[in-house]
Design an enzyme around this catalytic site. Structure first.
Site, short mmCIF file in Angstrom:
data_model
loop_
_atom_site.label_atom_id
_atom_site.label_comp_id
_atom_site.label_asym_id
_atom_site.label_seq_id
_atom_site.Cartn_x
_atom_site.Cartn_y
_atom_site.Cartn_z
N PHE A 43 0.77 -1.22 0.02
CA PHE A 43 0.02 -0.13 0.04
C PHE A 43 0.90 1.07 -0.04
O PHE A 43 0.47 2.29 -0.68
CB PHE A 43 -0.97 -0.06 1.33
CG PHE A 43 -1.86 -0.99 1.30
CD1 PHE A 43 -3.07 -0.80 0.30
CD2 PHE A 43 -1.90 -2.11 1.85
CE1 PHE A 43 -3.96 -1.85 0.26
CE2 PHE A 43 -2.92 -3.14 2.04
CZ PHE A 43 -4.09 -2.98 0.95
N VAL A 108 15.86 -7.33 -2.15
CA VAL A 108 16.78 -6.40 -1.64
C VAL A 108 17.39 -7.21 -0.40
O VAL A 108 16.68 -7.60 0.59
CB VAL A 108 16.29 -4.97 -1.08
CG1 VAL A 108 17.43 -4.18 -0.70
CG2 VAL A 108 15.78 -4.09 -2.55
N GLU A 199 -11.18 -12.56 12.87
CA GLU A 199 -11.76 -12.76 11.59
C GLU A 199 -11.64 -14.19 11.18
O GLU A 199 -12.69 -14.78 10.82
CB GLU A 199 -11.28 -11.78 10.53
CG GLU A 199 -11.28 -10.34 10.68
CD GLU A 199 -10.61 -9.51 9.86
OE1 GLU A 199 -10.99 -8.14 9.81
OE2 GLU A 199 -9.55 -9.63 9.26
N ASP A 328 4.47 -0.54 7.82
CA ASP A 328 4.43 -1.37 8.86
C ASP A 328 5.88 -1.38 9.43
O ASP A 328 6.33 -1.54 10.76
CB ASP A 328 4.12 -2.82 8.83
CG ASP A 328 2.75 -3.04 8.48
OD1 ASP A 328 1.99 -2.08 8.91
OD2 ASP A 328 2.33 -3.98 8.18
N ALA A 344 -3.41 -0.40 6.86
CA ALA A 344 -3.33 0.13 5.26
C ALA A 344 -3.49 1.39 5.18
O ALA A 344 -2.70 2.05 4.43
CB ALA A 344 -4.24 -0.89 4.26
#
Length: 473
Positions: A43, A108, A199, A328, A344
């Protein structure tokens, strides 16, 4: 275009400006434009790239995967509600109309801040500005040996593995019952009472009691126990107390056994321990903690206990104003002194802010500090159940669930994905069906071969001693 004399890069790396090598000067602009390297196509990284679309810069976006993943709906893949392609899209397709960006696949490995070079396995990419948005992964709090028994949920591969284990448990139980062994107790244990755990637990209860209720001849899926363990005093600890209580009540109505102040002390292939109490489990799912990407530790900047980089108010790394950390991986507090959550909307606003900061630098204007605007947080618990917090407005139940649906569809990337998800959700709502119930990979569970003789014979391993029926109660 080769960039000669990149200082301090290792001898086994090609000192190549990959943006200049693969870019077309007619579409990318002059090679003298500042080169912005963005690591991560989540995001935050995508918003930073899009925000820089009208600025005179060259952009290289690096990601070890070729797709952007809509992580808030990843649990829907894990519980067979959606297919992976419904919540993911190729990064280069998302940025296909942006002429000043080059998307490259690569991981990376290191960053040389002094030389301003990002190091991949086989090349080095110089930068003028660097935006690091590599996110986070699940954390086992120093007990990484638990991971094979309790997978976390951060990638599509994680979700598919969870789905495999959940569906396979019912299939193995049916096979064993059909062989005359009788129905065993199926216990699913979800560790962690944050949004992901809530959830998962709520949806698993729906699967057992509604979706699969009439499909098996030898077992009754409704007898499945769904156990949610939360180490703190309440589920959804980031939400207000009234919404936490509402979420717990809604979970219990769905048949989830909620245990709070339940610190997990041990995880085995077929059991979870809370203190000295052993809870048998055929499937264990981890939703208890996250750790920042290890790339943050390579910056030499202060980090917090979760490995997040403690950034300046403008999201730059201390001592390196040309390097930004967002999402994050960044540790920053809001105006009330509370750490910004790993959501997000935070990453998206930070990506926008970094793009504006670079734009201000190019115009020789002073920088501004980042201020997060909290638009609210939501969590779904199950069918027509959820909680939502919009400032002082707290909603629970059907309208919270409805808000969650529309907001998540709105933020999905691509009309096709929005349309497919709407159709899948509408179909599931009216028919109680879940359209992605595929078991892929092998037909073994870590818990099964240890406790159930059928699986031992099936997989060619030594037969295990059968656990008496009462041991699973």
């Amino acid at each position: 275009m080769l960039q000669a004399g990149v200082a301090r890069s290792s001898s086994n790396h090609k000192n190549i400006d990959l943006q200049g090598l693969f870019g077309n000067l007619l579409t990318m602009g002059t090679a003298h434009n500042p080169h912005v390297v963005i690591i991560g196509g989540g995001f935050g990284g995508l918003r930073a790239a899009r925000g820089l679309s009208r600025h005179p810069v060259r952009i290289t976006l690096l990601d070890r995967r070729n797709h952007h993943l809509f992580q808030p709906l990843l649990y829907q893949v894990a519980t067979a509600g959606l297919s992976p392609g419904d919540i993911a899209a190729p990064i280069r397709w998302i940025l296909r109309g942006q002429k000043n960006v080059q998307v490259l696949l690569g991981e990376v490995l290191d960053i040389d801040l002094a030389a301003k070079v990002v190091k991949l396995a086989d090349a080095s990419v110089p930068y003028d500005y660097l935006v690091i948005a590599t996110g986070a992964t699940h954390s086992y709090f120093g007990r990484d040996e638990w991971e094979p028994f309790a997978p976390g949920l951060k990638t599509i591969e994680d979700a598919i593995e969870m789905r495999r284990r959940v569906l396979l448990a019912f299939e193995l139980a049916e096979r064993q019952a059909a062989e005359g062994e009788g129905q065993i107790q199926l216990n699913f244990v979800v560790i962690g009472g944050g949004p992901t755990g809530v959830e998962l637990a709520g949806t698993l209860a729906e699967i057992a009691r509604l979706v699969l209720a009439q499909e098996f001849a030898s077992i009754d899926p409704k007898r499945t126990r769904i156990i949610l363990l939360e180490g703190g005093p309440r589920v959804l600890p980031a939400y207000s107390e009234d919404l936490s209580r509402s979420a717990e009540n809604q979970l219990r109505k769905l048949g989830v056994e909620v245990q709070t102040s339940a610190m997990v002390t041990r995880v085995e292939s077929d059991a979870v321990y809370v203190g000295d109490t052993r809870i048998p489990a055929v499937v264990i799912l981890w939703a208890a903690g996250v750790a920042a990407s290890p790339l943050g530790k390579k910056l030499g900047a202060p980090i917090d206990r979760a490995g997040r980089v403690m950034v300046e108010p403008d999201l730059s790394v201390p001592g390196h104003p040309e390097v930004f950390v967002i999402g994050d991986l960044a540790a920053l507090k809001d105006k009330n002194g509370k750490p910004l959550p790993g959501l997000a909307p935070v990453a998206m606003q930070e990506g926008d802010a970094v793009a504006k900061t670079i734009g201000r630098d190019l115009k020789h204007k002073p920088r501004k500090g980042f201020h997060y605007f909290d638009k609210g947080t939501l969590a779904t618990i199950g069918r027509a159940a959820g909680v939502a917090q919009f400032g002082k407005i707290h909603i629970s139940g059907y309208f919270a669930w409805l808000s969650w649906l529309f907001i998540h569809i709105f933020f999905l990337i691509g009309f096709r994905n929005r349309l497919l998800v709407m159709i899948e959700w509408a179909w599931s709502y009216f028919t109680y069906e879940r359209g992605a119930r595929l078991i892929t990979g092998d037909n073994r569970l870590p818990s099964w071969s240890k406790t159930h003789p059928y699986a031992s014979a099936q997989n060619g391993s030594e037969p295990a001693t059968k656990v008496p029926d009462h041991a699973a109660d």
